[in-house]
Design a protein around this motif. Structure first.
Motif, PDB file in Angstrom:
ATOM      1  N   PHE A 106     -58.922 -77.997 -37.069  1.00  0.00           N
ATOM      2  CA  PHE A 106     -57.908 -78.255 -38.096  1.00  0.00           C
ATOM      3  C   PHE A 106     -57.142 -76.978 -38.438  1.00  0.00           C
ATOM      4  N   ILE A 107     -57.840 -75.862 -38.564  1.00  0.00           N
ATOM      5  CA  ILE A 107     -57.156 -74.599 -38.863  1.00  0.00           C
ATOM      6  C   ILE A 107     -56.263 -74.188 -37.694  1.00  0.00           C
ATOM      7  N   LEU A 108     -56.720 -74.381 -36.459  1.00  0.00           N
ATOM      8  CA  LEU A 108     -55.883 -74.087 -35.294  1.00  0.00           C
ATOM      9  C   LEU A 108     -54.631 -74.966 -35.291  1.00  0.00           C
ATOM     10  N   MET A 109     -54.791 -76.233 -35.644  1.00  0.00           N
ATOM     11  CA  MET A 109     -53.647 -77.138 -35.716  1.00  0.00           C
ATOM     12  C   MET A 109     -52.683 -76.700 -36.818  1.00  0.00           C
ATOM     13  N   THR A 110     -53.205 -76.250 -37.936  1.00  0.00           N
ATOM     14  CA  THR A 110     -52.363 -75.769 -39.031  1.00  0.00           C
ATOM     15  C   THR A 110     -51.595 -74.512 -38.618  1.00  0.00           C
ATOM     16  N   ILE A 111     -52.251 -73.613 -37.892  1.00  0.00           N
ATOM     17  CA  ILE A 111     -51.577 -72.416 -37.387  1.00  0.00           C
ATOM     18  C   ILE A 111     -50.446 -72.812 -36.448  1.00  0.00           C
ATOM     19  N   CYS A 112     -50.674 -73.803 -35.616  1.00  0.00           N
ATOM     20  CA  CYS A 112     -49.633 -74.283 -34.709  1.00  0.00           C
ATOM     21  C   CYS A 112     -48.469 -74.891 -35.500  1.00  0.00           C
ATOM     22  N   PHE A 113     -48.777 -75.622 -36.563  1.00  0.00           N
ATOM     23  CA  PHE A 113     -47.725 -76.185 -37.409  1.00  0.00           C
ATOM     24  C   PHE A 113     -46.902 -75.083 -38.067  1.00  0.00           C
ATOM     25  N   ILE A 114     -47.560 -74.048 -38.546  1.00  0.00           N
ATOM     26  CA  ILE A 114     -46.851 -72.914 -39.147  1.00  0.00           C
ATOM     27  C   ILE A 114     -45.955 -72.251 -38.103  1.00  0.00           C
ATOM     28  N   ASP A 115     -46.425 -72.176 -36.860  1.00  0.00           N
ATOM     29  CA  ASP A 115     -45.603 -71.619 -35.789  1.00  0.00           C
ATOM     30  C   ASP A 115     -44.329 -72.433 -35.602  1.00  0.00           C
ATOM     31  N   VAL A 116     -44.449 -73.747 -35.620  1.00  0.00           N
ATOM     32  CA  VAL A 116     -43.270 -74.608 -35.446  1.00  0.00           C
ATOM     33  C   VAL A 116     -42.284 -74.401 -36.587  1.00  0.00           C
ATOM     34  N   ILE A 117     -42.772 -74.461 -37.817  1.00  0.00           N
ATOM     35  CA  ILE A 117     -41.903 -74.336 -38.982  1.00  0.00           C
ATOM     36  C   ILE A 117     -41.291 -72.922 -39.049  1.00  0.00           C
ATOM     37  N   ALA A 118     -42.118 -71.906 -38.856  1.00  0.00           N
ATOM     38  CA  ALA A 118     -41.618 -70.527 -38.922  1.00  0.00           C
ATOM     39  C   ALA A 118     -40.641 -70.252 -37.787  1.00  0.00           C
ATOM     40  N   GLY A 119     -40.917 -70.782 -36.604  1.00  0.00           N
ATOM     41  CA  GLY A 119     -40.020 -70.565 -35.481  1.00  0.00           C
ATOM     42  C   GLY A 119     -38.631 -71.106 -35.746  1.00  0.00           C
ATOM     43  N   PHE A 120     -38.562 -72.347 -36.232  1.00  0.00           N
ATOM     44  CA  PHE A 120     -37.255 -72.921 -36.534  1.00  0.00           C
ATOM     45  C   PHE A 120     -36.585 -72.194 -37.700  1.00  0.00           C
ATOM     46  N   SER A 121     -37.346 -71.837 -38.721  1.00  0.00           N
ATOM     47  CA  SER A 121     -36.773 -71.151 -39.883  1.00  0.00           C
ATOM     48  C   SER A 121     -36.223 -69.786 -39.512  1.00  0.00           C
ATOM     49  N   VAL A 122     -36.995 -69.015 -38.774  1.00  0.00           N
ATOM     50  CA  VAL A 122     -36.562 -67.676 -38.377  1.00  0.00           C
ATOM     51  C   VAL A 122     -35.357 -67.765 -37.447  1.00  0.00           C
ATOM     52  N   SER A 123     -35.373 -68.720 -36.536  1.00  0.00           N
ATOM     53  CA  SER A 123     -34.245 -68.869 -35.607  1.00  0.00           C
ATOM     54  C   SER A 123     -32.963 -69.254 -36.337  1.00  0.00           C
ATOM     55  N   MET A 124     -33.071 -70.159 -37.303  1.00  0.00           N
ATOM     56  CA  MET A 124     -31.874 -70.538 -38.064  1.00  0.00           C
ATOM     57  C   MET A 124     -31.343 -69.364 -38.865  1.00  0.00           C
ATOM     58  N   ARG A 125     -32.249 -68.614 -39.444  1.00  0.00           N
ATOM     59  CA  ARG A 125     -31.840 -67.450 -40.236  1.00  0.00           C
ATOM     60  C   ARG A 125     -31.185 -66.396 -39.354  1.00  0.00           C
ATOM     61  N   THR A 126     -31.767 -66.154 -38.181  1.00  0.00           N
ATOM     62  CA  THR A 126     -31.228 -65.170 -37.257  1.00  0.00           C
ATOM     63  C   THR A 126     -29.892 -65.639 -36.698  1.00  0.00           C
ATOM     64  N   ALA A 127     -29.780 -66.918 -36.370  1.00  0.00           N
ATOM     65  CA  ALA A 127     -28.528 -67.450 -35.839  1.00  0.00           C
ATOM     66  C   ALA A 127     -27.425 -67.390 -36.888  1.00  0.00           C
ATOM     67  N   GLY A 128     -27.750 -67.574 -38.146  1.00  0.00           N
ATOM     68  CA  GLY A 128     -26.769 -67.477 -39.211  1.00  0.00           C
ATOM     69  C   GLY A 128     -26.180 -66.085 -39.327  1.00  0.00           C
ATOM     70  N   ARG A 129     -26.940 -65.073 -39.010  1.00  0.00           N
ATOM     71  CA  ARG A 129     -26.445 -63.703 -39.062  1.00  0.00           C
ATOM     72  C   ARG A 129     -25.567 -63.373 -37.850  1.00  0.00           C
ATOM     73  N   ASP A 130     -25.758 -64.107 -36.759  1.00  0.00           N
ATOM     74  CA  ASP A 130     -24.989 -63.830 -35.549  1.00  0.00           C
ATOM     75  C   ASP A 130     -23.616 -64.480 -35.563  1.00  0.00           C
ATOM     76  N   VAL A 131     -23.389 -65.406 -36.476  1.00  0.00           N
ATOM     77  CA  VAL A 131     -22.103 -66.088 -36.543  1.00  0.00           C
ATOM     78  C   VAL A 131     -21.113 -65.181 -37.264  1.00  0.00           C
ATOM     79  N   SER A 132     -20.018 -64.916 -36.599  1.00  0.00           N
ATOM     80  CA  SER A 132     -18.971 -64.111 -37.255  1.00  0.00           C
ATOM     81  C   SER A 132     -17.684 -64.931 -37.269  1.00  0.00           C
ATOM     82  N   ILE A 133     -17.033 -64.910 -38.380  1.00  0.00           N
ATOM     83  CA  ILE A 133     -15.801 -65.661 -38.557  1.00  0.00           C
ATOM     84  C   ILE A 133     -14.650 -64.665 -38.515  1.00  0.00           C
ATOM     85  N   GLY A 134     -13.816 -64.807 -37.519  1.00  0.00           N
ATOM     86  CA  GLY A 134     -12.675 -63.889 -37.368  1.00  0.00           C
ATOM     87  C   GLY A 134     -11.459 -64.412 -38.106  1.00  0.00           C
TER      88      GLY A 134
END
Length: 135
Positions: A106-134
């Motif tokens: 169960f703890i291993l499954m929870t760690i995997c769930f945190i990986d999924v949520i953190a991965g998407f969250s970090v990627s969205m945050r990082t992608a938001g910084r890469d967008v530049s509006i000219g």
């Protein structure tokens, strides 16, 4: 493809190898075997079992997975997709396999769930910084 493979597949494989008996005595009892025992200054005895070690390994791999989520490339999307698939496999095994219905899995499954949520969250945050509006 190998770089996009979620590292948390390693604890999943370790758990299943232990569950079928390749790592030791067999079954989930192998995760209760004590591998380290230390007497603390307070006089209490601290023990680490095989299950605890697998959880520590999974936490270290989670750290690496979160670092991997900060990169911006086409591999990042595949990495997140494979992490989600791994979580679904964890969840299915937890629900359907009797030997997987314990605290270590169960703890291993929870760690995997945190990986999924953190991965998407970090990627969205990082992608938001890469967008530049000219303008």
């Amino acid at each position: 493809m190998i770089a996009a493979t979620p590292l948390l597949i390693l604890p999943f494989i370790l758990y299943n190898l232990g569950m079928i008996g390749i790592l030791g005595s067999g079954g989930v009892a192998v995760f209760e075997d004590v591998i380290l025992s230390m007497t603390m200054l307070s006089g209490a005895v601290w023990t680490m079992s095989v299950g605890d070690l697998v959880i520590v390994i999974a936490l270290l791999l989670l750290f690496v997975e979160i670092l991997k989520a900060t990169r911006v490339s086409s591999k990042a999307l595949l990495d997140h997709l494979l992490s989600m698939v791994l979580f679904i496999v964890f969840l299915m095994e937890f629900l359907l396999v009797a030997n997987a219905a314990n605290h270590v899995f169960f703890i291993l499954m929870t760690i995997c769930f945190i990986d999924v949520i953190a991965g998407f969250s970090v990627s969205m945050r990082t992608a938001g910084r890469d967008v530049s509006i000219g303008l």
